[in-house]
Scaffold this active site. Structure first.
Site, PDB file in Angstrom:
ATOM      1  N   LYS A 115       5.960  -1.437 -16.689  1.00  0.00           N
ATOM      2  CA  LYS A 115       6.259  -2.724 -16.057  1.00  0.00           C
ATOM      3  C   LYS A 115       7.384  -3.450 -16.805  1.00  0.00           C
ATOM      4  O   LYS A 115       8.170  -4.168 -16.205  1.00  0.00           O
ATOM      5  CB  LYS A 115       4.998  -3.581 -16.002  1.00  0.00           C
ATOM      6  CG  LYS A 115       3.907  -3.007 -15.091  1.00  0.00           C
ATOM      7  CD  LYS A 115       2.787  -4.011 -14.899  1.00  0.00           C
ATOM      8  CE  LYS A 115       1.454  -3.386 -14.537  1.00  0.00           C
ATOM      9  NZ  LYS A 115       1.391  -2.722 -13.255  1.00  0.00           N
ATOM     10  N   GLU A 199       2.493 -13.005 -18.972  1.00  0.00           N
ATOM     11  CA  GLU A 199       3.064 -13.538 -17.744  1.00  0.00           C
ATOM     12  C   GLU A 199       2.380 -14.834 -17.399  1.00  0.00           C
ATOM     13  O   GLU A 199       1.195 -15.008 -17.697  1.00  0.00           O
ATOM     14  CB  GLU A 199       2.796 -12.542 -16.592  1.00  0.00           C
ATOM     15  CG  GLU A 199       4.029 -11.924 -16.002  1.00  0.00           C
ATOM     16  CD  GLU A 199       3.726 -10.875 -14.938  1.00  0.00           C
ATOM     17  OE1 GLU A 199       4.482  -9.897 -14.887  1.00  0.00           O
ATOM     18  OE2 GLU A 199       2.752 -11.035 -14.188  1.00  0.00           O
ATOM     19  N   HIS A 234      -8.715  -7.112  -9.142  1.00  0.00           N
ATOM     20  CA  HIS A 234      -7.260  -6.940  -8.999  1.00  0.00           C
ATOM     21  C   HIS A 234      -6.911  -5.687  -8.222  1.00  0.00           C
ATOM     22  O   HIS A 234      -5.836  -5.132  -8.366  1.00  0.00           O
ATOM     23  CB  HIS A 234      -6.552  -6.873 -10.360  1.00  0.00           C
ATOM     24  CG  HIS A 234      -6.816  -8.045 -11.232  1.00  0.00           C
ATOM     25  ND1 HIS A 234      -6.493  -9.328 -10.885  1.00  0.00           N
ATOM     26  CD2 HIS A 234      -7.399  -8.127 -12.459  1.00  0.00           C
ATOM     27  CE1 HIS A 234      -6.847 -10.156 -11.854  1.00  0.00           C
ATOM     28  NE2 HIS A 234      -7.414  -9.454 -12.817  1.00  0.00           N
ATOM     29  N   ARG A 291       5.516   6.090  -5.396  1.00  0.00           N
ATOM     30  CA  ARG A 291       4.688   7.118  -4.745  1.00  0.00           C
ATOM     31  C   ARG A 291       4.280   6.614  -3.374  1.00  0.00           C
ATOM     32  O   ARG A 291       4.570   5.485  -2.999  1.00  0.00           O
ATOM     33  CB  ARG A 291       3.429   7.349  -5.573  1.00  0.00           C
ATOM     34  CG  ARG A 291       2.695   6.029  -5.809  1.00  0.00           C
ATOM     35  CD  ARG A 291       1.360   6.221  -6.491  1.00  0.00           C
ATOM     36  NE  ARG A 291       0.837   4.984  -7.024  1.00  0.00           N
ATOM     37  CZ  ARG A 291       0.124   4.089  -6.368  1.00  0.00           C
ATOM     38  NH1 ARG A 291      -0.140   4.266  -5.094  1.00  0.00           N
ATOM     39  NH2 ARG A 291      -0.313   2.989  -6.956  1.00  0.00           N
TER      40      ARG A 291
HETATM   41  P1  ADP Z   1      -1.425  -2.794 -11.131  1.00  0.00           P
HETATM   42  O1  ADP Z   1      -0.423  -1.894 -11.758  1.00  0.00           O
HETATM   43  O2  ADP Z   1      -2.749  -2.719 -11.748  1.00  0.00           O
HETATM   44  O3  ADP Z   1      -1.418  -2.652  -9.642  1.00  0.00           O
HETATM   45  P2  ADP Z   1      -0.046  -5.354 -10.710  1.00  0.00           P
HETATM   46  O4  ADP Z   1       0.960  -5.965 -11.608  1.00  0.00           O
HETATM   47  O5  ADP Z   1       0.457  -4.785  -9.444  1.00  0.00           O
HETATM   48  O6  ADP Z   1      -0.884  -4.273 -11.493  1.00  0.00           O
HETATM   49  O7  ADP Z   1      -1.142  -6.457 -10.375  1.00  0.00           O
HETATM   50  C1  ADP Z   1      -2.314  -6.177  -9.646  1.00  0.00           C
HETATM   51  C2  ADP Z   1      -2.909  -7.480  -9.107  1.00  0.00           C
HETATM   52  O8  ADP Z   1      -3.212  -8.393 -10.176  1.00  0.00           O
HETATM   53  C3  ADP Z   1      -1.989  -8.267  -8.194  1.00  0.00           C
HETATM   54  O9  ADP Z   1      -2.045  -7.831  -6.862  1.00  0.00           O
HETATM   55  C4  ADP Z   1      -2.515  -9.678  -8.365  1.00  0.00           C
HETATM   56  O10 ADP Z   1      -3.679  -9.874  -7.600  1.00  0.00           O
HETATM   57  C5  ADP Z   1      -2.908  -9.721  -9.826  1.00  0.00           C
HETATM   58  N1  ADP Z   1      -1.791 -10.243 -10.656  1.00  0.00           N
HETATM   59  C6  ADP Z   1      -0.896  -9.519 -11.345  1.00  0.00           C
HETATM   60  N2  ADP Z   1      -0.018 -10.306 -12.003  1.00  0.00           N
HETATM   61  C7  ADP Z   1      -0.361 -11.578 -11.719  1.00  0.00           C
HETATM   62  C8  ADP Z   1       0.147 -12.877 -12.103  1.00  0.00           C
HETATM   63  N3  ADP Z   1       1.177 -13.009 -12.929  1.00  0.00           N
HETATM   64  N4  ADP Z   1      -0.481 -13.968 -11.601  1.00  0.00           N
HETATM   65  C9  ADP Z   1      -1.549 -13.847 -10.780  1.00  0.00           C
HETATM   66  N5  ADP Z   1      -2.072 -12.686 -10.392  1.00  0.00           N
HETATM   67  C10 ADP Z   1      -1.501 -11.544 -10.855  1.00  0.00           C
HETATM   68  P1  ADP Z   2      -2.179   1.201  -4.407  1.00  0.00           P
HETATM   69  O1  ADP Z   2      -1.227   0.568  -5.364  1.00  0.00           O
HETATM   70  O2  ADP Z   2      -1.623   2.328  -3.598  1.00  0.00           O
HETATM   71  O3  ADP Z   2      -2.910   0.195  -3.628  1.00  0.00           O
HETATM   72  P2  ADP Z   2      -4.261   1.585  -6.308  1.00  0.00           P
HETATM   73  O4  ADP Z   2      -3.755   0.562  -7.259  1.00  0.00           O
HETATM   74  O5  ADP Z   2      -5.536   1.341  -5.618  1.00  0.00           O
HETATM   75  O6  ADP Z   2      -3.187   1.968  -5.250  1.00  0.00           O
HETATM   76  O7  ADP Z   2      -4.290   2.989  -7.056  1.00  0.00           O
HETATM   77  C1  ADP Z   2      -4.131   4.205  -6.344  1.00  0.00           C
HETATM   78  C2  ADP Z   2      -4.943   5.269  -6.971  1.00  0.00           C
HETATM   79  O8  ADP Z   2      -4.470   5.548  -8.248  1.00  0.00           O
HETATM   80  C3  ADP Z   2      -6.385   4.942  -7.127  1.00  0.00           C
HETATM   81  O9  ADP Z   2      -7.074   6.143  -6.966  1.00  0.00           O
HETATM   82  C4  ADP Z   2      -6.454   4.414  -8.553  1.00  0.00           C
HETATM   83  O10 ADP Z   2      -7.745   4.574  -9.065  1.00  0.00           O
HETATM   84  C5  ADP Z   2      -5.447   5.288  -9.226  1.00  0.00           C
HETATM   85  N1  ADP Z   2      -4.688   4.710 -10.336  1.00  0.00           N
HETATM   86  C6  ADP Z   2      -3.489   4.142 -10.265  1.00  0.00           C
HETATM   87  N2  ADP Z   2      -3.015   3.834 -11.474  1.00  0.00           N
HETATM   88  C7  ADP Z   2      -3.941   4.213 -12.352  1.00  0.00           C
HETATM   89  C8  ADP Z   2      -4.039   4.175 -13.768  1.00  0.00           C
HETATM   90  N3  ADP Z   2      -3.073   3.718 -14.555  1.00  0.00           N
HETATM   91  N4  ADP Z   2      -5.157   4.634 -14.346  1.00  0.00           N
HETATM   92  C9  ADP Z   2      -6.135   5.126 -13.575  1.00  0.00           C
HETATM   93  N5  ADP Z   2      -6.093   5.212 -12.235  1.00  0.00           N
HETATM   94  C10 ADP Z   2      -5.020   4.762 -11.621  1.00  0.00           C
END
Ligand code: ADP
Ligand code: ADP
Ligand code: MG
Length: 477
Positions: A115, A199, A234, A291
């Protein structure tokens, strides 16, 4: 492309193979001992055993998968989502073996897999970002000072995090140092990388993401947005396209930003740029997923495109055969992730056998699944059973169709998120479009589902009584 190996399992492996078959491409499955009889294994033209059920002895064995691919003589490997899909080392090894990786270059994956590196890469592209530190925290006191200045709540995030893991909300200054120490050691343990950053925590945002497609010549288009604000831990549970709140102008600006993010890493293939949108409709770049996304069906339903087909064609060196101006949003689509989870009990995983499993059917109803009646949900992997998606000309009609489909979906032997879905698609805030990532915390309690069940039970009881009295009356006559 003549022959494709799918390095994944479950619903997504089956979904990818179906498109490959439609394109006249031979399919190869790899599977663990837990998946011997899974539909994706039976569907494939060829199938090879990887090893015991745990992922690190099966689906994460990149070298073994490449060996199998070489022996089977495939031209391409599709990684699906999860597992090796965002692993740049695997993508590089696939390419080095002379096999096409259906996904972006290892270079793009490396940048967007972190990130922090992603934020760095998009800096020159006029992309709005959540305020915060732009490098990994090494000096905790310094980071705390920045957090104090930004104001609480703040969010500590693991740079290598994913799947909703590796995030901690800090509500007040006193909690900062202990939370930071815990976050670093957790990040190290979970992701093998202790880089964390800070953040600003955006209160009550919407999660809105843009699907992009880019060919090897750099033609890049966006396929509009998905609203994925209904989340627990989340992580998304309900998604839709288009979003109920985006104006054409905001859509255009976010689409342009997403294309710029893709350009910042010379992106190729299908990818998703995630944003948060605050209550004043400001948007902020979160991350890019390099992906196919779990929720891609809703985009397919409103654009009429098959994203897996596009991915395969791009990997095969074809240019996009349409331009941005050719793309239109048609109707509205929803997706509910049907997880083997107990929504009455904090969404804890529920294990067991699918003693009854009957899918809903009908026009505009799509079920992407990887199980059949009588099968067990393995405990080793993500507990998703299926994705239920619906399409209709309007949002309102689509919501109604989803409720009908939930009703028609019969799953017994295991707790699922179907009752939660029913709650969502009946909720006034959801139906009005006025909901945020707080939806679950704000509105959902298990009692709500119980009340729904009680209402249904009371209707059933009254029906029973009525029939009994009718019967008695008839006998008297
Ligand atoms: P991941 O790699 O786990 O998907 P993301 O950065 O996409 O992580 O964040 C996943 C979720 O966490 C977001 O959809 C949102 O709901 C919450 N989130 C992430 N960053 C923030 C933020 N700065 N403020 C509020 N909610 C956040
Ligand atoms: P999307 O961003 O497509 O909504 P998810 O955040 O739900 O997807 O993650 C997609 C798939 O990848 C799920 O099966 C989730 O458990 C897995 N996944 C993604 N990132 C990680 C990670 N860093 N560690 C473990 N599982 C992960
Ligand atoms: Mg994300």
């Amino acid at each position: 492309m003549q022959k494709l190996l799918v390095a994944n399992r479950g619903e997504i492996a089956l979904r990818i193979m179906k498109t490959a078959q439609k394109m006249g491409i031979q399919t190869v499955a790899v599977y663990s001992e837990a998946d011997r009889n899974a539909p994706f294994v039976l569907f494939a033209d060829e199938a090879y055993l990887l090893g015991p059920p745990p992922s690190n002895q099966s689906y994460l064995l990149g070298d073994k998968i490449i060996d199998i691919a070489l022996k089977a003589g495939v031209d391409g490997i599709h990684p699906g989502y999860g597992f090796l899909s965002e692993n740049a080392i695997f993508a590089q090894a696939v390419t080095d073996a002379g096999i096409k990786f259906v996904g972006p270059s290892p270079h793009a994956m490396r940048i967007m897999g972190s990130k922090l590196a992603a934020k760095e890469a998009v800096k020159g592209y006029d992309i709005p970002m959540v305020p915060g530190t732009d490098t990994a925290v090494t000096d905790i006191a310094e980071a705390k000072q920045l957090a104090d200045e930004m104001g609480y709540p703040i969010l500590i995030k693991a740079s290598a995090g994913g799947g909703g893991k590796g995030m901690r909300i800090v509500e007040q200054p006193d909690d900062f140092v202990p939370m930071m120490e815990r976050a670093q050691s957790e990040a190290k343990a979970s992701f093998g990388d202790d880089a964390v950053f800070v953040e600003k925590y955006i209160v009550s945002p919407k999660h809105i993401e843009i699907q992009v497609l880019a060919d090897k010549k750099g033609h890049t288009v966006h396929l509009f947005e998905r609203d994925c604000s209904v989340q627990r831990r989340h992580q998304k549970v309900v998604e839709e396209a288009p979003s109920a709140i985006l104006t054409p102008d905001l859509r255009r600006r976010m689409g342009k930003a997403a294309i710029n993010v893709a350009k910042a890493c010379q992106y190729e293939g299908a990818g998703t740029v995630e944003f948060l949108v605050d209550k004043d409709r400001n948007f902020y770049f979160l991350e890019m997923n390099t992906r196919l996304q779990v929720e891609h069906p809703v985009t397919e339903m409103i654009t009429g495109l098959d994203l897996v087909e596009q991915q395969i064609k791009i990997a095969d060196g074809h240019d996009l055969d349409f331009a941005q101006a050719d793309l239109k949003i048609n109707g509205h689509a929803f997706e509910l992730r049907v997880y083997a989870e107990d929504s009455m009990n904090n969404f804890l995983p529920s294990t067991g056998t699918l003693t009854t499993y009957q899918r809903p059917e009908g026009e505009g109803v799509r079920v992407d699944d990887g199980f059949r009646e009588g099968m067990e949900i393995p405990i080793y992997y993500d507990p998703m059973i299926s994705k239920l998606a619906v399409w209709a000309p309007t949002r309102q009609a689509a919501a109604k169709k989803m409720l009908q489909a939930i009703h028609d979906y019969k799953i017994k032997g295991i707790e699922t998120t179907l009752p939660f879905g029913k709650f969502v698609f009946r909720h006034p805030a959801f139906l009005s479009g006025d909901f945020t990532t707080n939806f679950v915390n704000q509105y959902f309690t298990p009692e709500q589902i119980e009340q729904q069940n009680e209402k249904a039970a009371s209707v059933a009881a009254k029906m029973g009584l009525y029939l009994y009295l009718e019967e008695k009356r008839k006998l008297k006559v």
